[in-house]
Write an enzyme that holds these catalytic residues in place. Structure first.
Site, short mmCIF file in Angstrom:
data_model
loop_
_atom_site.label_atom_id
_atom_site.label_comp_id
_atom_site.label_asym_id
_atom_site.label_seq_id
_atom_site.Cartn_x
_atom_site.Cartn_y
_atom_site.Cartn_z
N HIS A 1 -8.13 5.37 6.84
CA HIS A 1 -9.40 5.11 6.19
C HIS A 1 -9.52 3.60 6.02
O HIS A 1 -8.57 2.87 6.31
CB HIS A 1 -9.50 5.80 4.82
CG HIS A 1 -8.55 5.27 3.80
ND1 HIS A 1 -7.20 5.59 3.79
CD2 HIS A 1 -8.73 4.41 2.75
CE1 HIS A 1 -6.61 4.97 2.79
NE2 HIS A 1 -7.52 4.23 2.14
N GLU B 1 -0.10 4.67 1.76
CA GLU B 1 -0.25 5.69 2.80
C GLU B 1 0.73 5.52 3.95
O GLU B 1 1.09 6.48 4.62
CB GLU B 1 -1.69 5.67 3.35
CG GLU B 1 -2.74 6.18 2.38
CD GLU B 1 -3.28 5.08 1.46
OE1 GLU B 1 -4.27 5.35 0.75
OE2 GLU B 1 -2.72 3.96 1.47
N ASP C 1 0.86 -1.18 0.00
CA ASP C 1 0.00 0.00 0.00
C ASP C 1 0.90 1.24 0.00
O ASP C 1 2.14 1.12 -0.06
CB ASP C 1 -0.93 -0.03 1.21
CG ASP C 1 -2.23 0.71 0.97
OD1 ASP C 1 -2.36 1.40 -0.07
OD2 ASP C 1 -3.13 0.63 1.82
N GLU D 1 -8.26 -2.48 6.66
CA GLU D 1 -7.48 -3.22 5.66
C GLU D 1 -6.50 -4.19 6.31
O GLU D 1 -6.23 -5.28 5.79
CB GLU D 1 -6.77 -2.22 4.75
CG GLU D 1 -7.77 -1.39 3.94
CD GLU D 1 -7.15 -0.22 3.21
OE1 GLU D 1 -6.00 -0.34 2.75
OE2 GLU D 1 -7.82 0.83 3.11
N HIS E 1 -2.36 -0.22 -3.94
CA HIS E 1 -2.85 1.11 -3.61
C HIS E 1 -3.61 1.74 -4.77
O HIS E 1 -3.12 1.80 -5.90
CB HIS E 1 -1.68 2.03 -3.25
CG HIS E 1 -2.08 3.46 -3.07
ND1 HIS E 1 -2.79 3.91 -1.97
CD2 HIS E 1 -1.91 4.55 -3.86
CE1 HIS E 1 -3.01 5.20 -2.08
NE2 HIS E 1 -2.50 5.62 -3.22
N HIS F 1 -1.86 1.36 6.46
CA HIS F 1 -2.37 2.46 7.29
C HIS F 1 -3.47 1.95 8.20
O HIS F 1 -4.02 0.86 7.99
CB HIS F 1 -2.92 3.58 6.40
CG HIS F 1 -3.97 3.09 5.45
ND1 HIS F 1 -5.29 2.92 5.80
CD2 HIS F 1 -3.88 2.68 4.16
CE1 HIS F 1 -5.97 2.45 4.78
NE2 HIS F 1 -5.13 2.29 3.75
#
Length: 276
Positions: A115, A10, A8, A134, A60, A104
């Site tokens: 998020h 972030e 990912d 996630e 991502h 994240h």
């Protein structure tokens, strides 16, 4: 040893803002280069532990962030979308371990760029009644395939979320959240050295496989929009808890794949930027 990396963005070293991680953002090109450096540190760590095969899934956003020429030549890359298993595309029970790089924290957490999958479209998620994002959904899905998640990198709140979900997973905080778009950053060389060394240690000796279970799981999602929830009720097996919350029960990873369909339905009904 076969290693799977879900990458990912972030939670990558140095990134704190939507402009760092969204195509078209003023610092996106710099951000995608930094993403490759974190992934490459994990690849080097896996190679040092004896990995013979490494698959990296660009997990991502548009899933075209990692430039193939920037990736370590020992790794193969899964790039682009749609993908049936999204952030875990290509993961099978043939792999020995999963590494989550640049992750994240879930929606509502005080972490950098926090998020759950879709920016503010998803307000909350639960897996078997347990708050999940996630991180937890990736760990549970991998475990259902018989593959352990052994290491995660991200900010300190993502690391704490991983530890809360599964304390056996080694974590590397590459930054320390001050707010949703601010962090205290570890120096690049220090953070990437920590990634490399932690991955090597997490894979030495070869990790034990979790017991696979045929039992079903229940996923519930509260959407910002009642119209998303209402539309999802047209999918067999999806039921409503309230006007904005739906749930479904089934085995993982099939339930993870179904959730991907939910997100595509939501995306067709909404047009919100992910970090507003």
């Amino acid at each position: 040893m076969r290693i799977y990396i879900s990458a990912d963005m972030e939670g990558v070293t140095g990134l704190v803002d939507a402009d760092d991680v969204q195509p078209g953002g003023r610092d996106y090109e710099r951000g995608r280069a930094r993403m490759a450096e974190d992934v490459n540190a994990a690849v080097r760590g896996a190679l040092a532990a004896g990995a013979a095969h490494i698959l990296v899934n660009d997990a991502h956003g548009p899933m075209r962030n990692l430039l193939p020429e920037a990736l370590h030549p020992a790794a193969r890359l899964v790039r682009g979308r749609p993908k049936q298993l999204g952030m875990l595309e290509g993961l099978t029970g043939e792999y020995d371990a999963v590494l989550c790089v640049g992750y994240h924290s879930r929606a509502g957490a005080p972490g950098v760029l926090s998020h759950s999958f879709m920016g503010h479209e998803i307000e909350d998620m639960w897996l078997d009644g347990r708050p999940v994002g996630e991180i937890g959904l990736a760990q549970a899905t991998a475990a259902a395939l018989g593959v352990p998640v052994v290491a995660l990198t991200g900010d300190d709140t993502a690391c704490a979320e991983m530890t809360e979900w599964d304390a056996s997973v080694a974590t590397v905080p590459v930054k320390y959240a001050r707010d949703r778009f601010a962090a205290e950053l570890r120096p690049d060389t220090e953070a990437r050295k920590a990634i490399e060394e932690t991955v090597t240690a997490a894979l030495t000796p070869a990790p034990r496989r979790p017991a696979r279970s045929a039992a079903g799981a229940t996923l519930a999602v509260r959407w910002q929009s009642a119209s998303v929830a209402r539309t999802l009720l047209g999918i067999p097996g999806v039921t409503a808890d309230d006007p904005r919350t739906v749930r479904a029960t089934g085995p993982l990873p099939a339930l993870y794949r179904q959730f991907g369909v939910w997100m595509r339905v939501a995306a067709s009904l909404t047009n919100q930027p992910p970090y507003c």
